[in-house]
Scaffold this active site. Structure first.
Site, mmCIF file in Angstrom:
data_model
loop_
_atom_site.group_PDB
_atom_site.id
_atom_site.type_symbol
_atom_site.label_atom_id
_atom_site.label_comp_id
_atom_site.label_asym_id
_atom_site.label_seq_id
_atom_site.Cartn_x
_atom_site.Cartn_y
_atom_site.Cartn_z
ATOM 1 N N ASP A 155 -14.110 -43.144 -17.364
ATOM 2 C CA ASP A 155 -14.223 -42.088 -17.709
ATOM 3 C C ASP A 155 -12.682 -41.614 -17.911
ATOM 4 O O ASP A 155 -12.134 -41.034 -17.004
ATOM 5 C CB ASP A 155 -14.955 -41.314 -15.645
ATOM 6 N N LYS A 186 -12.611 -31.051 -23.662
ATOM 7 C CA LYS A 186 -11.278 -30.527 -22.893
ATOM 8 C C LYS A 186 -9.802 -31.083 -23.589
ATOM 9 O O LYS A 186 -9.356 -31.194 -23.166
ATOM 10 C CB LYS A 186 -11.735 -31.906 -21.900
ATOM 11 N N HIS A 245 -15.548 -37.402 -10.395
ATOM 12 C CA HIS A 245 -15.994 -36.672 -10.549
ATOM 13 C C HIS A 245 -17.577 -36.958 -10.623
ATOM 14 O O HIS A 245 -18.478 -38.122 -11.062
ATOM 15 C CB HIS A 245 -16.179 -36.230 -12.543
ATOM 16 N N CYS A 305 -17.043 -30.669 -8.973
ATOM 17 C CA CYS A 305 -18.045 -31.735 -8.991
ATOM 18 C C CYS A 305 -17.083 -32.676 -8.686
ATOM 19 O O CYS A 305 -17.033 -33.529 -8.849
ATOM 20 C CB CYS A 305 -17.656 -31.114 -10.499
ATOM 21 N N GLN A 336 -10.437 -36.901 -18.367
ATOM 22 C CA GLN A 336 -9.261 -36.071 -18.035
ATOM 23 C C GLN A 336 -8.115 -36.853 -18.747
ATOM 24 O O GLN A 336 -6.786 -35.300 -18.976
ATOM 25 C CB GLN A 336 -8.915 -35.603 -17.021
HETATM 26 N N1 PLP Z 1 -15.541 -36.900 -16.041
HETATM 27 C C1 PLP Z 1 -14.643 -36.048 -15.106
HETATM 28 C C2 PLP Z 1 -13.084 -36.851 -14.624
HETATM 29 C C3 PLP Z 1 -14.357 -34.532 -15.316
HETATM 30 O O1 PLP Z 1 -13.464 -33.942 -15.464
HETATM 31 C C4 PLP Z 1 -15.739 -33.929 -16.338
HETATM 32 C C5 PLP Z 1 -15.034 -31.964 -16.503
HETATM 33 O O2 PLP Z 1 -14.942 -32.048 -15.639
HETATM 34 C C6 PLP Z 1 -16.923 -34.719 -16.510
HETATM 35 C C7 PLP Z 1 -16.458 -36.415 -16.334
HETATM 36 C C8 PLP Z 1 -18.088 -34.553 -17.259
HETATM 37 O O3 PLP Z 1 -17.581 -33.536 -18.370
HETATM 38 P P1 PLP Z 1 -18.977 -33.030 -19.157
HETATM 39 O O4 PLP Z 1 -19.099 -32.156 -18.975
HETATM 40 O O5 PLP Z 1 -18.034 -33.008 -20.869
HETATM 41 O O6 PLP Z 1 -19.085 -33.971 -19.586
#
Ligand code: PLP
Length: 405
Positions: free
Chosen positions: A198, A224, A121, A363, A201
């Site tokens: 990270d 999430k 992401h 993203c 998900q």
């Molecule tokens: N990393 C992953 C794999 C994501 O799917 C997302 C959000 O869709 C993020 C990071 C960013 O999360 P946040 O916007 O809650 O900081």
């Protein structure tokens, strides 16, 4: 599991969109929150709102206890060894920025290399690129194979004597692929390299055990995982957090301040400058209770059933269907395109039929480039989705595909 009973806890699922029942399949972007989470927020404002850690009065002590109770709950949820390793942030994005700025700023030097993957992401790419503006770092990228799994042989070959950090996702928000994070970390550690995972998900769908996988850092967002917006978590091994400088300065994170010398608070407060979102933090506690009461394995099994059912029928019934990400080990996320139809048009028309899906690059533009596309339609499932909703989605999809085709 009684899904109807679970759905009753989510008032938003009773909404209609253009006179159709809402079918919410955008859970990867954010999931809905149950009554227990909403009630916690209401009670935070109507019963216990006071700033944390600063007051001797009852409300402040209650608010502090709600926040610190949530920290203890998060520690248990990810199996960290101590609450000092649990830092509250605004979300995954801020957690990764914290590590890039603080760990990266302190320990990475010109000429060093870091390893990311092509399925990251933007939140796990751009913070490292910001660091690149301060330091001459090289970013090396793990590719994916045809079914959307990381190419582990290439990963192993990316290490050299300049490799200093690895940062990859536990599960892809586009492909759904669940990465072998324990193996990824073991390989990095064999080169003496720390790893950030990270987990944005993974947290809503998979058991997280930071000690078992031996993660150096692990990031995730409450919104999430059936929780409130505005809060997330950075887990970090104490040995790193102790050596890292604060990320931001302000109240809460100091021990003493003078114009001559300021000393910093103990962990975890050293990394929590300013008033935290204590009401959302307390509500996150309820979201974790919601997940644990159902059992993460039961949640995953239900979502897997929805994933397999919908995937098979999409491929069978919709001519020109292309699904991106078909790894056997995947979360309930289906990214797809139909023939030459534009993802945006499909998403707009599906919305008119009550189906909420996401469209675009999600993203993850480098992944889109690697796949040779500019976006997909993405349907993603949560515990409250039903087979009947999958049928409604499939019927709407057939109609939209025929209309556009
Ligand atoms: N990393 C992953 C794999 C994501 O799917 C997302 C959000 O869709 C993020 C990071 C960013 O999360 P946040 O916007 O809650 O900081």
């Amino acid at each position: 599991m009684d899904i109807d009973k679970i759905r009753a806890e989510f008032p938003i699922l009773r909404r209609t969109i253009y006179n159709h029942p809402l079918v919410y399949l955008d859970n990867t972007a954010t999931s809905q929150a149950p009554d227990s989470v909403v009630n916690s927020i209401v009670s935070g404002y109507t019963q216990t709102k006071a700033n944390v850690h600063r007051g001797v009065h009852t409300l402040s002590m209650e608010a502090t206890e709600l926040q610190e109770g949530a920290r203890r709950r998060v520690r248990e949820f990810v199996n960290a060894s101590s609450i000092e390793e649990i830092i509250f942030t605004r979300g995954t994005t801020e957690a990764i920025n914290l590590v890039a700025a603080s760990y990266g700023g302190e320990f990475l030097k010109d000429g060093d290399e870091i390893i990311l993957s092509v399925m990251e992401h933007h939140s796990n790419i751009v913070p490292w690129q910001l660091l690149q503006r301060r330091k001459n770092l090289k970013i090396r990228v793990i590719p994916v194979n045809a079914i959307g799994e990381l190419d582990m042989e290439v990963y192993k070959s990316l290490f050299n004597e300049r490799t200093r950090f690895v940062s990859v996702c536990h599960a892809s928000n586009v492909l759904g692929t669940i990465n072998p994070v324990k193996e990824i970390i073991a390989i990095a550690h064999s080169h003496g390299v720390p790893v950030l995972i990270d987990g944005a998900q993974a947290a809503p769908h998979l058991k997280i055990d930071v000690q078992d996988i031996d993660a150096d850092f692990y990031a995730f967002s409450a919104h999430k995982m059936y929780g409130p917006s505005g809060v997330g978590v950075l887990y970090g091994k104490k040995k790193w957090l102790e050596m890292m400088p604060p990320y931001q300065g302000g109240g809460e994170m100091i021990e003493s301040v003078s114009f001559e010398k300021t000393t910093f608070a103990e962990l975890p407060f050293k990394f929590e400058a300013g008033t935290p979102d204590f009401i959302s933090i307390a509500a996150m506690h309820k979201a974790i209770d919601f997940i644990d009461n159902l059992g993460i394995d039961n949640i995953a099994a239900h979502e897997r059933k929805l994933l397999d059912y919908t995937t098979a029928r999409m491929l069978e019934e919709i001519p020109g269907m292309r699904i991106f990400g078909t790894a056997p080990d995947k979360c309930a996320i289906i990214s797809f395109l139909v023939g030459n139809e534009h993802h945006y048009d499909m998403g707009m028309l599906l919305d008119k039929l009550g189906i909420a899906v996401r469209t675009g690059h999600h993203c993850a533009q480098p992944l889109m480039t690697a796949l040779g596309i500019d976006g997909t339609v993405r349907a993603s499932f949560a515990i409250y989705n039903t087979i009947e909703e999958c049928d409604m989605f499939l019927a709407a999809l057939r109609r939209v595909a025929a209309m556009l085709g």
